[in-house]
Enzyme design. Structure first.
Site, PDB file in Angstrom:
ATOM      1  N   LYS A 106       0.752  -1.335   0.238  1.00 22.08           N
ATOM      2  CA  LYS A 106       0.461  -0.251   0.195  1.00 22.08           C
ATOM      3  C   LYS A 106       0.590   1.313  -0.125  1.00 22.08           C
ATOM      4  O   LYS A 106       2.391   1.302   0.143  1.00 22.08           O
ATOM      5  CB  LYS A 106      -1.077   0.029   1.046  1.00 22.08           C
ATOM      6  N   TYR A 148     -12.327  -2.578  -2.372  1.00 22.04           N
ATOM      7  CA  TYR A 148     -12.409  -3.241  -1.647  1.00 22.04           C
ATOM      8  C   TYR A 148     -13.863  -3.274  -0.933  1.00 22.04           C
ATOM      9  O   TYR A 148     -14.344  -3.015  -0.307  1.00 22.04           O
ATOM     10  CB  TYR A 148     -11.550  -2.056  -0.309  1.00 22.04           C
ATOM     11  N   GLU A 201      -9.372 -10.426  -7.865  1.00 27.45           N
ATOM     12  CA  GLU A 201      -8.468  -9.017  -7.519  1.00 27.45           C
ATOM     13  C   GLU A 201      -6.993  -9.533  -8.730  1.00 27.45           C
ATOM     14  O   GLU A 201      -7.022  -8.364  -9.017  1.00 27.45           O
ATOM     15  CB  GLU A 201      -7.644  -9.552  -5.820  1.00 27.45           C
ATOM     16  N   ASN A 247      -1.239  -0.311   7.751  1.00 28.09           N
ATOM     17  CA  ASN A 247      -0.585  -1.585   8.074  1.00 28.09           C
ATOM     18  C   ASN A 247      -0.047  -2.403   6.377  1.00 28.09           C
ATOM     19  O   ASN A 247       0.423  -3.533   7.013  1.00 28.09           O
ATOM     20  CB  ASN A 247      -2.105  -2.611   8.824  1.00 28.09           C
ATOM     21  N   HIS A 280      -2.149  -5.663   1.560  1.00 28.16           N
ATOM     22  CA  HIS A 280      -2.760  -5.887   1.316  1.00 28.16           C
ATOM     23  C   HIS A 280      -2.402  -7.746   0.678  1.00 28.16           C
ATOM     24  O   HIS A 280      -1.665  -7.968  -0.246  1.00 28.16           O
ATOM     25  CB  HIS A 280      -3.436  -5.815   0.036  1.00 28.16           C
TER      26      HIS A 280
HETATM   27  P1  IDP Z   1      -6.888  -7.244   6.091  1.00 26.06           P
HETATM   28  O1  IDP Z   1      -6.142  -6.779   4.624  1.00 26.06           O
HETATM   29  O2  IDP Z   1      -6.042  -7.981   6.542  1.00 26.06           O
HETATM   30  O3  IDP Z   1      -7.456  -8.242   4.665  1.00 26.06           O
HETATM   31  P2  IDP Z   1      -9.595  -6.664   5.848  1.00 26.06           P
HETATM   32  O4  IDP Z   1     -10.310  -6.596   7.113  1.00 26.06           O
HETATM   33  O5  IDP Z   1      -9.788  -6.783   4.559  1.00 26.06           O
HETATM   34  O6  IDP Z   1      -8.121  -6.723   6.602  1.00 26.06           O
HETATM   35  O7  IDP Z   1      -9.680  -5.040   5.972  1.00 26.06           O
HETATM   36  C1  IDP Z   1      -8.661  -4.345   4.565  1.00 26.06           C
HETATM   37  C2  IDP Z   1      -8.288  -3.029   5.544  1.00 26.06           C
HETATM   38  O8  IDP Z   1      -8.622  -2.321   5.773  1.00 26.06           O
HETATM   39  C3  IDP Z   1      -7.542  -3.844   6.290  1.00 26.06           C
HETATM   40  O9  IDP Z   1      -6.082  -3.791   6.112  1.00 26.06           O
HETATM   41  C4  IDP Z   1      -6.613  -2.137   6.990  1.00 26.06           C
HETATM   42  O10 IDP Z   1      -6.299  -1.130   5.847  1.00 26.06           O
HETATM   43  C5  IDP Z   1      -8.296  -1.526   7.138  1.00 26.06           C
HETATM   44  N1  IDP Z   1      -9.113  -1.623   8.461  1.00 26.06           N
HETATM   45  C6  IDP Z   1      -9.454  -2.877   8.166  1.00 26.06           C
HETATM   46  N2  IDP Z   1     -10.534  -2.129  10.084  1.00 26.06           N
HETATM   47  C7  IDP Z   1      -9.820  -0.978   9.699  1.00 26.06           C
HETATM   48  C8  IDP Z   1     -10.628  -0.237  10.942  1.00 26.06           C
HETATM   49  O11 IDP Z   1     -11.026  -0.582  11.964  1.00 26.06           O
HETATM   50  N3  IDP Z   1      -9.998   1.008  11.014  1.00 26.06           N
HETATM   51  C9  IDP Z   1      -9.277   1.271  10.024  1.00 26.06           C
HETATM   52  N4  IDP Z   1      -9.217   0.472   8.748  1.00 26.06           N
HETATM   53  C10 IDP Z   1      -9.180  -1.314   9.092  1.00 26.06           C
HETATM   54 MG    MG Z   2      -8.486  -8.440   3.452  1.00 23.61          MG
END
Ligand code: IDP
Ligand code: MG
Length: 162
Positions: free
Chosen positions: A20, A60, A137, A123, A126
């Site tokens: 990202k 997303y 994807e 984080n 992805h």
């Molecule tokens: P993942 O990336 O581990 O698959 P997902 O639940 O698919 O996690 O969420 C996609 C992205 O959305 C996460 O990587 C993170 O950047 C963001 N995200 C997920 N939960 C939160 C939250 O509670 N607050 C802010 N951003 C979030």
């Molecule tokens: Mg995800």
């Protein structure tokens, strides 16, 4: 021997991995790629792109009801993303292991997010979460001709199949 090779080929899967904008800006491209590469997974596609907000929303779409959806899509489209396809046995599930938990505070040390990120909104990476999402994807981010077909000389050593 040919038969064995065919069995192995059938077990190969592909996953979509993206660094990202925060990971790109922090200079973590080589660090992240090296973890997949050293493991023995095979890189089949890579490109640096700035996705539009509409594109981020498509990527997303599963999260569109979540309160952070808009901010997340703004962020993903805010700068260059390194989009990749990695191939290997179990690469979808193991790729997620290499990445670590969604919230870096809960990611184990040794994982990408555990070692290199602190908060969930930044984080850095992805990874597809299943076979169907991986296919969707990869199709969203890459044209079929962008997936490079080649024989990796490392594979016979990684898998022990000649
Ligand atoms: P993942 O990336 O581990 O698959 P997902 O639940 O698919 O996690 O969420 C996609 C992205 O959305 C996460 O990587 C993170 O950047 C963001 N995200 C997920 N939960 C939160 C939250 O509670 N607050 C802010 N951003 C979030
Ligand atoms: Mg995800």
């Amino acid at each position: 021997m040919i038969q064995e090779q065919e069995v192995h080929a059938a077990e190969m899967e592909r996953t979509f991995i993206a660094i990202k904008p925060d990971g790109v800006q922090r200079g973590l491209i080589a660090e992240i790629i090296s973890r997949f590469e050293r493991k023995g997974f095979k890189l089949v596609a890579v490109k640096l792109v700035v996705p539009s907000k509409e594109f981020a929303q498509k990527h997303y779409h599963d999260l569109k009801e979540r309160p952070f959806f808009n901010g997340l899509c703004d962020f993903l489209s805010s700068g260059p993303v390194l989009a990749m396809v990695w191939e290997g046995e179990g690469v979808i599930k193991y790729g997620r292991k290499l990445i670590g938990a969604t919230d870096p505070q809960k990611s184990e040390p040794g994982t990408i997010r555990g070692d290199l990120a602190v908060v969930v909104g930044r984080n850095i990476i992805h990874g597809s979460d299943g076979l169907e999402t991986a296919k969707d994807e990869i199709n969203l981010w890459f044209k079929p001709e962008e997936l490079v077909s080649y024989t990796s000389n490392a594979q016979k050593w990684v898998y022990g199949v000649n």
